[in-house]
Design a protein around this motif. Structure first.
Motif, PDB file in Angstrom:
ATOM      1  N   VAL A  79      -0.760  -5.590  -3.454  1.00 40.04           N
ATOM      2  CA  VAL A  79      -0.806  -4.174  -3.804  1.00 40.04           C
ATOM      3  C   VAL A  79      -1.597  -4.030  -5.103  1.00 40.04           C
ATOM      4  O   VAL A  79      -1.352  -4.760  -6.067  1.00 40.04           O
ATOM      5  CB  VAL A  79       0.609  -3.585  -3.988  1.00 40.04           C
ATOM      6  N   THR A  80      -2.547  -3.108  -5.112  1.00 37.67           N
ATOM      7  CA  THR A  80      -3.337  -2.878  -6.320  1.00 37.67           C
ATOM      8  C   THR A  80      -3.864  -1.453  -6.325  1.00 37.67           C
ATOM      9  O   THR A  80      -3.970  -0.808  -5.278  1.00 37.67           O
ATOM     10  CB  THR A  80      -4.523  -3.864  -6.407  1.00 37.67           C
ATOM     11  N   GLU A  81      -4.182  -0.969  -7.496  1.00 39.06           N
ATOM     12  CA  GLU A  81      -4.854   0.321  -7.610  1.00 39.06           C
ATOM     13  C   GLU A  81      -6.345   0.101  -7.391  1.00 39.06           C
ATOM     14  O   GLU A  81      -6.879  -0.968  -7.709  1.00 39.06           O
ATOM     15  CB  GLU A  81      -4.604   0.907  -9.001  1.00 39.06           C
TER      16      GLU A  81
ATOM     17  N   SER B  33     -11.261  -2.575  -7.078  1.00 41.06           N
ATOM     18  CA  SER B  33      -9.831  -2.623  -7.385  1.00 41.06           C
ATOM     19  C   SER B  33      -9.576  -3.130  -8.799  1.00 41.06           C
ATOM     20  O   SER B  33     -10.383  -3.853  -9.383  1.00 41.06           O
ATOM     21  CB  SER B  33      -9.107  -3.519  -6.376  1.00 41.06           C
ATOM     22  N   GLU B  34      -8.433  -2.744  -9.319  1.00 41.89           N
ATOM     23  CA  GLU B  34      -8.065  -3.120 -10.683  1.00 41.89           C
ATOM     24  C   GLU B  34      -7.847  -4.625 -10.813  1.00 41.89           C
ATOM     25  O   GLU B  34      -8.269  -5.237 -11.795  1.00 41.89           O
ATOM     26  CB  GLU B  34      -6.792  -2.374 -11.086  1.00 41.89           C
TER      27      GLU B  34
ATOM     28  N   GLU C  57      -3.740   3.744  -4.406  1.00 40.46           N
ATOM     29  CA  GLU C  57      -3.040   2.461  -4.380  1.00 40.46           C
ATOM     30  C   GLU C  57      -3.157   1.925  -2.964  1.00 40.46           C
ATOM     31  O   GLU C  57      -2.891   2.645  -2.000  1.00 40.46           O
ATOM     32  CB  GLU C  57      -1.570   2.634  -4.750  1.00 40.46           C
TER      33      GLU C  57
ATOM     34  N   GLU D 290      -2.372  -1.260  -0.135  1.00 42.67           N
ATOM     35  CA  GLU D 290      -1.575  -2.426   0.253  1.00 42.67           C
ATOM     36  C   GLU D 290      -2.358  -3.138   1.349  1.00 42.67           C
ATOM     37  O   GLU D 290      -2.777  -2.511   2.330  1.00 42.67           O
ATOM     38  CB  GLU D 290      -0.210  -1.983   0.775  1.00 42.67           C
TER      39      GLU D 290
ATOM     40  N   VAL E  71      -3.240   8.098  -6.031  1.00 43.76           N
ATOM     41  CA  VAL E  71      -2.645   7.930  -7.358  1.00 43.76           C
ATOM     42  C   VAL E  71      -2.965   9.145  -8.225  1.00 43.76           C
ATOM     43  O   VAL E  71      -2.127   9.633  -8.976  1.00 43.76           O
ATOM     44  CB  VAL E  71      -3.173   6.642  -8.028  1.00 43.76           C
TER      45      VAL E  71
END
Length: 239
Positions: A4-6, A26-27, A59, A61, A79
């Motif tokens: 999972v990431t922003e 992605s972050e 966000e 997944e 988000v």
């Protein structure tokens, strides 16, 4: 394994009649790409095209597959909900330009949290501001530092800038040297914040010349860089 990431969505390209390939920055993992099946179908599916609009901050997944394979997207949720970016015609065209530009330069980028946060904060700022004619120029110039290609002002009195080598100099000794008001403005812009840009770039011609100059600079210093097609539309809106 589920991750999972922003992330910031950069693009979605038609892959088949019912599917797209979505690319995002992605972050925690840098660039990620996913194939999303059925999203273009008339049937109701888990994901919608509106949920993967360019520059959406979401966000995600996903399951990361073997190296070289597209990851499997399990879930996506917003988000940040923009208030003005999607509805203001000039802001939406700035966003179109930025998404094309970022897709171009962030092709293989790995994790870089500071650059991710810069891009995210910039998009949120664009959504809120009322004066935005110089926003894309400010964004590009500040991004130079994160990419490691920001020129140093080694001498305030140098009158020329060598685009190929990224240095200011006092001699016009190559075909890639520029001078005049453009260099004076560029030196000033390198050391100020966004709100002060309006004291320097006041006309359409100044903005167009600075943007064209920056495109040349990126072409020299980012391998495979191509001038975004959407820039012509953006320039037209400011004329």
């Amino acid at each position: 394994m589920t991750n999972v990431t922003e992330a910031i969505i950069l693009s979605s390209i038609k892959y088949s009649e019912t599917s797209v390939i979505m690319k995002c920055y992605s972050e925690e993992y840098g660039i990620l790409s996913f194939i999303i099946n059925g999203i273009r179908s008339k049937k109701r599916t888990k994901f919608s095209l509106s949920s993967i609009e360019a520059l959406s901050i979401v966000e995600i997944e996903f399951s990361k597959l073997k190296k070289g394979e597209l990851s499997h997207l399990k879930n996506i949720k917003s988000v940040i909900i923009y208030d003005d970016l999607r509805f203001n015609i000039i802001k939406s065209n700035i966003a179109l330009f930025l998404s094309e530009f970022l897709s171009n330069i962030l092709r293989f980028e790995g994790e870089n949290i500071s650059m991710y946060m810069y891009i995210k904060d910039s998009l949120i700022h664009l959504d809120k501001i009322s004066k935005y004619e110089n926003f894309h120029i400010s964004f590009l110039i500040n991004l130079l530092e994160f990419l490691g290609i920001k020129p140093e002002i080694n001498n305030e009195n140098y009158k020329f800038f060598d685009i190929e080598n990224g240095i200011f100099k006092n001699l016009h000794d190559s075909n890639y040297c520029v001078g005049g008001e453009l260099v004076i403005e560029f030196k000033k812009l390198l050391g100020i914040n966004f709100d002060q840009y309006y004291e320097i770039l006041k006309t359409t011609n100044q903005r167009r010349n600075m943007t064209n100059f920056l495109m040349k600079y990126f072409k020299f210093h980012i391998s495979g860089f191509k001038r975004p097609n959407s820039l012509e539309i953006l320039n037209g809106l400011f004329s």
